[in-house]
Design a protein around this motif. Sequence first.
Motif, PDB file in Angstrom:
ATOM      1  N   PRO A  67       0.800  -1.232   0.000  1.00  8.99           N
ATOM      2  CA  PRO A  67       0.000   0.000   0.000  1.00  8.99           C
ATOM      3  C   PRO A  67       0.828   1.275   0.000  1.00  8.99           C
ATOM      4  O   PRO A  67       0.301   2.352  -0.292  1.00  8.99           O
ATOM      5  CB  PRO A  67      -0.817  -0.119   1.293  1.00  8.99           C
ATOM      6  N   PHE A  68       2.129   1.174   0.319  1.00  8.76           N
ATOM      7  CA  PHE A  68       2.939   2.379   0.475  1.00  8.76           C
ATOM      8  C   PHE A  68       4.098   2.452  -0.517  1.00  8.76           C
ATOM      9  O   PHE A  68       5.152   3.000  -0.222  1.00  8.76           O
ATOM     10  CB  PHE A  68       3.434   2.494   1.920  1.00  8.76           C
ATOM     11  N   PHE A  69       3.896   1.899  -1.702  1.00 11.78           N
ATOM     12  CA  PHE A  69       4.800   2.116  -2.826  1.00 11.78           C
ATOM     13  C   PHE A  69       4.093   3.125  -3.725  1.00 11.78           C
ATOM     14  O   PHE A  69       3.293   2.774  -4.586  1.00 11.78           O
ATOM     15  CB  PHE A  69       5.089   0.807  -3.571  1.00 11.78           C
ATOM     16  N   ARG A  70       4.388   4.417  -3.510  1.00  8.99           N
ATOM     17  CA  ARG A  70       3.579   5.474  -4.088  1.00  8.99           C
ATOM     18  C   ARG A  70       4.416   6.733  -4.321  1.00  8.99           C
ATOM     19  O   ARG A  70       5.568   6.797  -3.905  1.00  8.99           O
ATOM     20  CB  ARG A  70       2.444   5.877  -3.127  1.00  8.99           C
ATOM     21  N   THR A  71       3.788   7.732  -4.929  1.00  8.73           N
ATOM     22  CA  THR A  71       4.315   9.087  -4.867  1.00  8.73           C
ATOM     23  C   THR A  71       3.830   9.706  -3.556  1.00  8.73           C
ATOM     24  O   THR A  71       2.882   9.209  -2.928  1.00  8.73           O
ATOM     25  CB  THR A  71       3.812   9.945  -6.038  1.00  8.73           C
ATOM     26  N   LEU A  72       4.456  10.793  -3.141  1.00  5.99           N
ATOM     27  CA  LEU A  72       4.034  11.446  -1.894  1.00  5.99           C
ATOM     28  C   LEU A  72       2.643  12.062  -2.038  1.00  5.99           C
ATOM     29  O   LEU A  72       1.866  12.075  -1.079  1.00  5.99           O
ATOM     30  CB  LEU A  72       5.058  12.509  -1.497  1.00  5.99           C
ATOM     31  N   HIS A  73       2.304  12.570  -3.219  1.00 14.86           N
ATOM     32  CA  HIS A  73       0.957  13.100  -3.435  1.00 14.86           C
ATOM     33  C   HIS A  73      -0.083  11.987  -3.280  1.00 14.86           C
ATOM     34  O   HIS A  73      -1.135  12.181  -2.662  1.00 14.86           O
ATOM     35  CB  HIS A  73       0.842  13.723  -4.829  1.00 14.86           C
ATOM     36  N   SER A  74       0.235  10.824  -3.842  1.00 16.77           N
ATOM     37  CA  SER A  74      -0.679   9.693  -3.735  1.00 16.77           C
ATOM     38  C   SER A  74      -0.820   9.229  -2.289  1.00 16.77           C
ATOM     39  O   SER A  74      -1.900   8.833  -1.857  1.00 16.77           O
ATOM     40  CB  SER A  74      -0.179   8.547  -4.618  1.00 16.77           C
ATOM     41  N   LEU A  75       0.267   9.287  -1.533  1.00 16.05           N
ATOM     42  CA  LEU A  75       0.200   8.924  -0.111  1.00 16.05           C
ATOM     43  C   LEU A  75      -0.756   9.847   0.633  1.00 16.05           C
ATOM     44  O   LEU A  75      -1.571   9.392   1.450  1.00 16.05           O
ATOM     45  CB  LEU A  75       1.589   9.005   0.511  1.00 16.05           C
ATOM     46  N   ALA A  76      -0.668  11.146   0.372  1.00 18.45           N
ATOM     47  CA  ALA A  76      -1.561  12.097   1.028  1.00 18.45           C
ATOM     48  C   ALA A  76      -3.011  11.795   0.682  1.00 18.45           C
ATOM     49  O   ALA A  76      -3.890  11.798   1.568  1.00 18.45           O
ATOM     50  CB  ALA A  76      -1.198  13.523   0.618  1.00 18.45           C
TER      51      ALA A  76
END
Length: 498
Positions: A67-76
């Motif tokens: 779930p946390f292989f993302r861009t930082l925008h996507s994480l937000a």
Amino acid sequence: MSDVHKVFGPPGSGKTTYLLNVVDRELIAGTRSTKIGYFSFTRKAANEARDRAIKKFPDLNARTDFPFFRTLHSLAFYCLSMKTEQIMQVEHYKEFAVQAGIELSVVHEEDMVRADHPVLNEVNLARIRGVDLRTHYNQSKMGIEWHHFEFVERTYRHFKRDQGLFDFTDLLEMVIEQPQTLPILDVLIIDEAQDLSRLQWNLVDALIKRAARTYIAGDDDQAVFIWAGADVQSFLTAKGSITVLDKSYRVPAKVHTLANTIVHRIRQRQPKTWQPREFEGSVKLYRRFEDVALNDQEWLILATTNYLLNPIHEWLRSMGVLFERSGVPSVSPQMLQAVVDWERLRKGQAIPGSAVRGLYRYMDSTCVERGHRTFKAGIDAELYDIATLTKDHGLNTDMIWHQVLTKIAEDKRQYLISVLRRGGKVSESNRIRLSTIHGAKGGEADHVLLLMDLSPKFAKEYAVNADNIHRLFYVGVTRAKEGLHLVLPKSTDKGFRL
């Protein structure tokens, strides 16, 4: 507090491989994939890291275990439990533009959209840099009246509030204010750290506080997006142990020597010692780009600004050379395929119905009878030769392609004729790529042709803040795997100095 490791990866030194190996080691050691965060500047890089892990550990599932292989925008977006309908979309920007009495365009970037407008661009830049709006306005010297600037900003802010909508900068600001929504991780990995804005660094700092082990990787010498808000100083001053990857698997010896000459001019940087690959390579100087002999290897042609590529664009077309410019081929793949498919038919070969359908789009009614041009009676998966098409599907010609594919514009037809006459292969449209240096960051090629001219804007910056221009040309020269071809500037006062 997290155990922080800073990893500096010079050009071609395998920084991504290093980070992927960290993921592998953690998974082998028993760290749950749901407790690993891998955040990259692009979704593509984060997805590639996830996909490699799944390939090595096939019991893991892409949808649920990472779930946390993302861009930082996507994480937000994820941590705030946002829904797509809460995010500003194309229709919202159009409605806002009418309300504000302005014209704007909408740009699609990764998994988000943003408005492209001089005021909104500067407003967003102030927000991601953490600078007061009036202070940023005074520093930017953009030539827009303050009352108009402030009106557009206020109208935009009120529009979002009244509609219950957010942009992606809002999401970063909101999630930083609610750190309890962020994941608690065993391992935090931040890639391309030199490209993060001050606002993104605030989010990274919050993530570090909730992680056991942190790896922050990048190369300050390749920080070429400072104009867009990248905050390289936060990377340089971040606390942590330092690892410098000391071997390039791309850059040959002669290019390495020149690259070191350039990079040592940068005043504020992390000192690094790294070795080239075991290949001498070459560096050549030219007064005109027309003097460069483009061999059959892979070429990357670079300039600081897009308009400087225009003369090379026309030069390549005049020589009958296929190329890509900023990812767009000089002739569309569909058009090239139509030429290939027609010539295969003329040689007695059969092609699938799907190819016939694409081919017929470039023929007029003198070549394909009316009622057949859409190929309604054809089946995509079946094979058809020229005899069958003539008998059953309205084809009434077997002339050479440029007499048949009349829906191809005349200038494109003449260009393709020139390509084929010089022995070019239509499958080689991406062998030569044109790009700005910014657009080529992360790329590489056997040979790099680099224009040393500077636009007026960059020439001014060179006189005031040479570090940014040194970083830019450092990135440009280190794309070369074999040969570097430098074209001297037309004007000494508007060119990079070796």
